[in-house]
Structure formats: structure tokens, C-alpha cells
Design an enzyme around this catalytic site. Structure first.
Site, PDB file in Angstrom:
ATOM      1  N   SER A  27       0.653  -1.303   0.111  1.00  0.00           N
ATOM      2  CA  SER A  27      -0.137   0.073  -0.096  1.00  0.00           C
ATOM      3  C   SER A  27       0.727   1.148  -0.015  1.00  0.00           C
ATOM      4  O   SER A  27       2.041   1.306   0.396  1.00  0.00           O
ATOM      5  CB  SER A  27      -0.868  -0.074   1.322  1.00  0.00           C
ATOM      6  OG  SER A  27      -1.650   1.314   1.369  1.00  0.00           O
TER       7      SER A  27
ATOM      8  N   SER B  72       8.945   9.738  10.574  1.00  0.00           N
ATOM      9  CA  SER B  72       7.980  10.900  10.134  1.00  0.00           C
ATOM     10  C   SER B  72       8.595  12.151  10.714  1.00  0.00           C
ATOM     11  O   SER B  72       9.115  12.136  11.732  1.00  0.00           O
ATOM     12  CB  SER B  72       6.559  10.472  10.949  1.00  0.00           C
ATOM     13  OG  SER B  72       5.775  11.707  10.816  1.00  0.00           O
TER      14      SER B  72
ATOM     15  N   TYR C 249       2.343   8.321  18.371  1.00  0.00           N
ATOM     16  CA  TYR C 249       2.706   7.994  17.018  1.00  0.00           C
ATOM     17  C   TYR C 249       3.999   8.858  16.984  1.00  0.00           C
ATOM     18  O   TYR C 249       5.104   8.291  16.320  1.00  0.00           O
ATOM     19  CB  TYR C 249       1.685   8.538  15.788  1.00  0.00           C
ATOM     20  CG  TYR C 249       2.360   8.294  14.546  1.00  0.00           C
ATOM     21  CD1 TYR C 249       2.289   7.361  13.575  1.00  0.00           C
ATOM     22  CD2 TYR C 249       2.507   9.538  13.612  1.00  0.00           C
ATOM     23  CE1 TYR C 249       2.456   7.166  12.283  1.00  0.00           C
ATOM     24  CE2 TYR C 249       3.004   9.540  12.408  1.00  0.00           C
ATOM     25  CZ  TYR C 249       3.088   8.460  11.595  1.00  0.00           C
ATOM     26  OH  TYR C 249       3.340   8.287  10.677  1.00  0.00           O
TER      27      TYR C 249
ATOM     28  N   LYS D 238       7.727   7.050  16.355  1.00  0.00           N
ATOM     29  CA  LYS D 238       8.740   7.625  15.187  1.00  0.00           C
ATOM     30  C   LYS D 238      10.019   8.121  15.884  1.00  0.00           C
ATOM     31  O   LYS D 238      10.979   8.264  14.932  1.00  0.00           O
ATOM     32  CB  LYS D 238       8.146   8.679  14.450  1.00  0.00           C
ATOM     33  CG  LYS D 238       6.914   8.326  13.683  1.00  0.00           C
ATOM     34  CD  LYS D 238       7.134   7.090  12.689  1.00  0.00           C
ATOM     35  CE  LYS D 238       6.079   6.427  11.820  1.00  0.00           C
ATOM     36  NZ  LYS D 238       6.424   5.487  10.967  1.00  0.00           N
TER      37      LYS D 238
ATOM     38  N   THR E   1      -1.919   9.111   1.364  1.00  0.00           N
ATOM     39  CA  THR E   1      -2.214   7.494   1.498  1.00  0.00           C
ATOM     40  C   THR E   1      -2.949   7.059   2.514  1.00  0.00           C
ATOM     41  O   THR E   1      -3.748   8.041   3.105  1.00  0.00           O
ATOM     42  CB  THR E   1      -0.540   6.852   2.196  1.00  0.00           C
ATOM     43  OG1 THR E   1      -0.499   7.428   3.454  1.00  0.00           O
ATOM     44  CG2 THR E   1       0.401   7.308   1.074  1.00  0.00           C
TER      45      THR E   1
HETATM   46  N1  LIG Z   1       1.451   9.479   4.493  1.00  0.00           N
HETATM   47  C1  LIG Z   1       2.231  10.104   5.172  1.00  0.00           C
HETATM   48  O1  LIG Z   1       2.133  11.733   5.078  1.00  0.00           O
HETATM   49  C2  LIG Z   1       3.357   9.843   6.164  1.00  0.00           C
HETATM   50  C3  LIG Z   1       4.025  10.746   6.614  1.00  0.00           C
HETATM   51  C4  LIG Z   1       4.988  10.552   7.512  1.00  0.00           C
HETATM   52  C5  LIG Z   1       5.499   9.024   7.462  1.00  0.00           C
HETATM   53  N2  LIG Z   1       4.480   8.279   6.956  1.00  0.00           N
HETATM   54  C6  LIG Z   1       5.183   6.965   7.263  1.00  0.00           C
HETATM   55  O2  LIG Z   1       5.022   6.075   6.098  1.00  0.00           O
HETATM   56  C7  LIG Z   1       4.782   4.734   6.204  1.00  0.00           C
HETATM   57  C8  LIG Z   1       4.221   4.060   5.324  1.00  0.00           C
HETATM   58  O3  LIG Z   1       2.544   4.719   5.313  1.00  0.00           O
HETATM   59  P1  LIG Z   1       1.673   5.035   4.216  1.00  0.00           P
HETATM   60  O4  LIG Z   1       1.636   6.753   4.224  1.00  0.00           O
HETATM   61  O5  LIG Z   1       1.897   4.453   2.959  1.00  0.00           O
HETATM   62  O6  LIG Z   1       0.421   4.574   4.732  1.00  0.00           O
HETATM   63  P2  LIG Z   1      -0.415   3.110   4.204  1.00  0.00           P
HETATM   64  O7  LIG Z   1      -0.674   3.163   2.592  1.00  0.00           O
HETATM   65  O8  LIG Z   1      -1.640   3.064   5.066  1.00  0.00           O
HETATM   66  O9  LIG Z   1       0.640   2.073   4.503  1.00  0.00           O
HETATM   67  C9  LIG Z   1       0.833   1.432   5.866  1.00  0.00           C
HETATM   68  C10 LIG Z   1       1.241   0.245   5.698  1.00  0.00           C
HETATM   69  O10 LIG Z   1       1.576  -0.339   7.273  1.00  0.00           O
HETATM   70  C11 LIG Z   1       0.934  -1.721   7.092  1.00  0.00           C
HETATM   71  N3  LIG Z   1       0.680  -2.062   8.432  1.00  0.00           N
HETATM   72  C12 LIG Z   1       0.071  -1.551   9.188  1.00  0.00           C
HETATM   73  N4  LIG Z   1      -0.240  -2.207  10.335  1.00  0.00           N
HETATM   74  C13 LIG Z   1       0.724  -3.310  10.126  1.00  0.00           C
HETATM   75  C14 LIG Z   1       0.878  -4.158  10.836  1.00  0.00           C
HETATM   76  N5  LIG Z   1       0.403  -4.553  12.083  1.00  0.00           N
HETATM   77  N6  LIG Z   1       1.894  -5.378  10.605  1.00  0.00           N
HETATM   78  C15 LIG Z   1       2.186  -5.283   9.259  1.00  0.00           C
HETATM   79  N7  LIG Z   1       2.009  -4.101   8.465  1.00  0.00           N
HETATM   80  C16 LIG Z   1       1.181  -3.202   8.879  1.00  0.00           C
HETATM   81  C17 LIG Z   1      -0.505  -1.441   6.202  1.00  0.00           C
HETATM   82  O11 LIG Z   1      -0.829  -2.835   5.828  1.00  0.00           O
HETATM   83  P3  LIG Z   1      -2.538  -2.817   5.466  1.00  0.00           P
HETATM   84  O12 LIG Z   1      -2.535  -2.248   4.102  1.00  0.00           O
HETATM   85  O13 LIG Z   1      -2.751  -4.164   5.693  1.00  0.00           O
HETATM   86  O14 LIG Z   1      -3.262  -1.826   6.536  1.00  0.00           O
HETATM   87  C18 LIG Z   1       0.121  -0.670   4.879  1.00  0.00           C
HETATM   88  O15 LIG Z   1       0.783  -1.681   4.178  1.00  0.00           O
HETATM   89  C19 LIG Z   1       4.420   4.626   7.733  1.00  0.00           C
HETATM   90  O16 LIG Z   1       5.430   4.176   8.450  1.00  0.00           O
HETATM   91  C20 LIG Z   1       3.946   5.906   7.999  1.00  0.00           C
HETATM   92  O17 LIG Z   1       4.001   6.135   9.453  1.00  0.00           O
HETATM   93  C21 LIG Z   1       3.584   8.451   6.266  1.00  0.00           C
END
Ligand SMILES: NC(=O)c1ccc[n+]([C@@H]2O[C@H](COP(=O)([O-])OP(=O)(O)OC[C@H]3O[C@@H](n4cnc5c(N)ncnc54)[C@H](OP(=O)(O)O)[C@@H]3O)[C@@H](O)[C@H]2O)c1
Length: 327
Positions: free
Chosen positions: A60, A186, A212, A216, A247
Site C-alpha cells: 500500500s 515521520s 505516533y 517515530k 495514502t
Molecule cells: N503518508 C504520510 O503523510 C506519512 C508521513 C510520515 C510518515 N509516514 C510513514 O510512512 C509509512 C508508510 O505509510 P503510508 O503513508 O504509505 O500509509 P499506508 O498506505 O496506510 O501504509 C501503511 C502500511 O503499513 C501496514 N501495516 C499497518 N499495520 C501493520 C501491522 N500490524 N503489520 C504489518 N503491516 C502493517 C499497512 O498494511 P494494510 O494495508 O494491511 O493496512 C500498510 O501496508 C508509515 O510508517 C507511516 O508512518 C507517512
């Protein structure tokens, strides 16, 4: 100073000023500006044939975009996902998008230590080395929840599961040295000093954003520790943040923020860029223990108030070891 050096200094000063402003820096605007002015596109002109990469949450958002970029460069990619159906759907899509047949799915629920141990065992049985581990998966919990292991769920998922996975894969990473670990943190961690005496919100009221940010921050502190401990093994460990990216985690956890920023949010591909660069670019092969954003090292703190003393690093490490070691 010659003209190219003056221009480079001016660009870097602009970049630092942009980063200090946060909002324009973290949006797609910051990405586009830096890409146009500062980056060398040849950095990612690499063939990763024969390199083995594992990505948590590769089904994802940023994780999928990272997997896609690395598969396009011919890496062998393991998607470590908690839902096998979503993992299989991502694998099929990647096969269509990249025509790279070397894409595999392994089940991993980071909130369960048994699941992490099972995933480690299966990876160790299937691969004799791991060139890159990308700890990308992350979760944000609205309320305080407790896992089957009796742990607060966001700490269990974002910190302890990542710790257990990374520790468990160390032999594979050492076998591929020089290898790389990339921890996706993050910008939220800039607000947090880690409370090592209450990592799981047992003594203070639970707050989802504070939890969170604490998780981080812990990821960045673990990055510093692994970098120091594993330097001699040739395992380089860095952390990064992706900016503000559209996302599912943002769609579910910050709907108003998403509505306000709208199209200013980065795409998953833009959010993934620095992860892909840290995984693939030759020029950073020897760098370890740093925090990155948009292909540049960034400070780990914006104020002295978020700095933890060395005893807190020790306490974090000891707690992670104690909680992940079976008695
Ligand atoms: N989007 C932003 O603006 C942003 C900003 C700062 C940091 N981040 C970081 O970027 C990373 C990726 O996030 P994203 O934005 O791409 O969001 P996302 O699309 O919601 O991806 C999160 C991923 O983590 C997986 N996940 C959640 N809980 C889990 C668990 N217990 N075991 C294994 N996998 C698990 C989810 O699986 P499912 O698909 O099964 O739910 C999904 O594949 C995260 O660490 C997030 O904290 C994002």
C-alpha cells in the site's frame, strides 16, 4: 569560490530555508522544487539485478510505490504484509507494472511477536542474504489498544515489531554486506522527546498523535543505535521521513488535514523517492546513522528539548531486547 560552488551553496541555503518553513517543504511543492534544482537523476539510473529487498507494508501507499520503483530496477522484492490477499493483489499488480517475476509475498503482522518470528524464519529459510530491509509499515491507533502479547498496539507495531524483525534479519543483512536498512519515520518525531519511562502510555493518558510521534522518535533512536552496533558488519542503517503523502494512513487518520491540503499532498511515488534513493544510490553506500528527507541529511532535532540523554538510548534498547526475548 568558483561559480558552481557559489550556485551549489545558494541552492543548499534555499533548501535549508525551505525545510525550516515545514509546510511548503513537506508538500509536493518542496519535492518538485528540490527535484528541479538539486537532484542528480542519474543517481537512480541503476540495475539492481540480484539484489534482495524486503519491504514491510509493501502492499500500500509509500511501500507499494517503493516496491514498484525497486522492481522496475530489477531487484528481487519480498513484500512483507499483514493481509495475504492484499499482498497477493499488490504482487500481481507489480508483475503487470514492472514485468519483474522476482516478487514474493510473506505474511507479517508487526503487532504480533509470533508473526514476526514466523516471518523471520521463513525469510531465513528462503534467502541466503538481504541487501536492503525497508521498515516502512506503520500504524496509528485512535485509542489505546492492547495486543495479544499484552503490549500497547502502536508501540508494538511501530517499534517492537520493527525491532524484532530487524534483529532477526541481521544474519541475512550481514551476509549481503555492505547492506542497507531504511527506517521510515515521520516529521512528527520532531515534536517528541522519547519518554522511556512510559513507552506504552501506561501512566499518562493516551493520545494517538503523541503515541505516533513517540514511536517515530524511537525509530530514529534505534537507527542511531543499530548504525553504531552494526557498522563493523557493513550494515548501514538510516532513517528518513517522506513528507506529507496522500495514502490510506492519512485518509483514515487525518481526514481534515487531507481535505485542507488537497492536491498539495505528495503522491506515494514522491513520498517513496528518498527511500528508493537510500536503497539504490551508489553515492550513499557508506553513510550510516543519519536522518534523511528529500535526498539530504537533516537534523534529528529542531530543538534541544527533544534530545534524550545516552541513558535513555540504553533504556530503550534494553526494553526492546527484554520484550522481544523469550524467557
Ligand atoms: N503518508 C504520510 O503523510 C506519512 C508521513 C510520515 C510518515 N509516514 C510513514 O510512512 C509509512 C508508510 O505509510 P503510508 O503513508 O504509505 O500509509 P499506508 O498506505 O496506510 O501504509 C501503511 C502500511 O503499513 C501496514 N501495516 C499497518 N499495520 C501493520 C501491522 N500490524 N503489520 C504489518 N503491516 C502493517 C499497512 O498494511 P494494510 O494495508 O494491511 O493496512 C500498510 O501496508 C508509515 O510508517 C507511516 O508512518 C507517512
Amino acid at each position: 569560490m568558483n561559480l558552481p560552488a557559489i550556485i551549489a551553496r545558494a541552492y543548499f541555503a534555499l533548501d535549508a530555508a525551505l525545510d525550516a518553513a515545514i509546510a511548503p517543504s513537506y508538500t509536493a511543492f518542496g519535492y518538485r522544487l528540490r527535484r528541479a534544482l538539486l537532484w542528480d537523476e542519474r543517481d537512480l539510473d541503476v540495475d539492481l539485478s540480484g539484489r534482495v529487498v524486503a519491504i514491510t507494508g509493501g502492499n500500500s501507499g509509500i511501500g507499494y510505490a517503493t516496491a514498484q520503483a525497486l522492481a522496475q530496477r530489477r531487484a528481487t522484492v519480498f513484500l512483507l504484509v499483514r493481509n495475504p490477499d492484499r499482498g497477493e493483489a499488490a504482487r500481481r499488480q507489480l508483475l503487470i507494472d514492472t514485468r519483474n517475476p522476482h516478487i514474493y509475498v510473506e505474511t507479517l503482522d508487526l503487532s504480533s511477536l509470533d508473526s514476526v518470528r514466523g516471518c523471520v524464519a521463513r525469510l531465513r529459510a528462503q534467502a541466503n542474504r538481504l541487501n536492503v530491509l525497508i521498515n516502512n509499515a506503520g500504524a496509528e491507533y485512535r485509542t489505546r489498544q492492547v495486543t495479544a502479547d499484552g503490549l500497547e498496539a502502536s508501540f508494538a507495531t511501530n517499534v517492537l515489531g520493527m525491532f524484532a524483525l530487524t534483529q532477526g534479519l541481521r544474519p541475512l543483512l550481514a551476509a549481503a554486506a555492505p547492506s542497507r536498512v531504511i527506517n521510515v519515520s515521520s516529521g512528527g518525531m520532531y515534536t517528541a522527546k522519547l519518554d522511556v519511562n512510559d513507552l506504552q502510555f501506561e501512566r499518562k493518558p493516551f493520545n494517538n498523535l503523541a503515541a505516533y510521534a513517540q514511536n517515530k522518535r524511537a525509530q530514529v533512536m534505534l537507527t542511531e543505535l543499530w548504525a553504531a552496533f552494526w557498522r563493523a558488519d557493513g550494515i548501514r542503517v538510516n532513517a528518513m521521513h517522506p513528507g506529507w503523502v496522500d495514502t490510506p494512513i492519512v485518509q483514515a487518520g487525518l481526514p481534515t488535514f487531507r481535505k485542507v491540503l488537497g492536491r498539495l499532498l505528495r503522491t506515494p511515488e514522491q513520498g517513496a523517492d528518498t527511500i528508493v534513493w537510500l536503497a539504490a544510490a551508489k553515492r550513499i553506500e557508506s553513510i550510516t546513522g543519519e536522518f534523511w528527507f528529500d535526498r539530504r541529511e537533516r537534523p534529528k532535532h529542531k530543538t534541544g528539548r527533544t534530545r534524550n540523554p545516552i541513558e535513555d538510548y540504553r533504556a530503550l534498547w534494553d526494553t526492546c531486547l527484554r520484550l522481544t526475548t523469550r524467557s
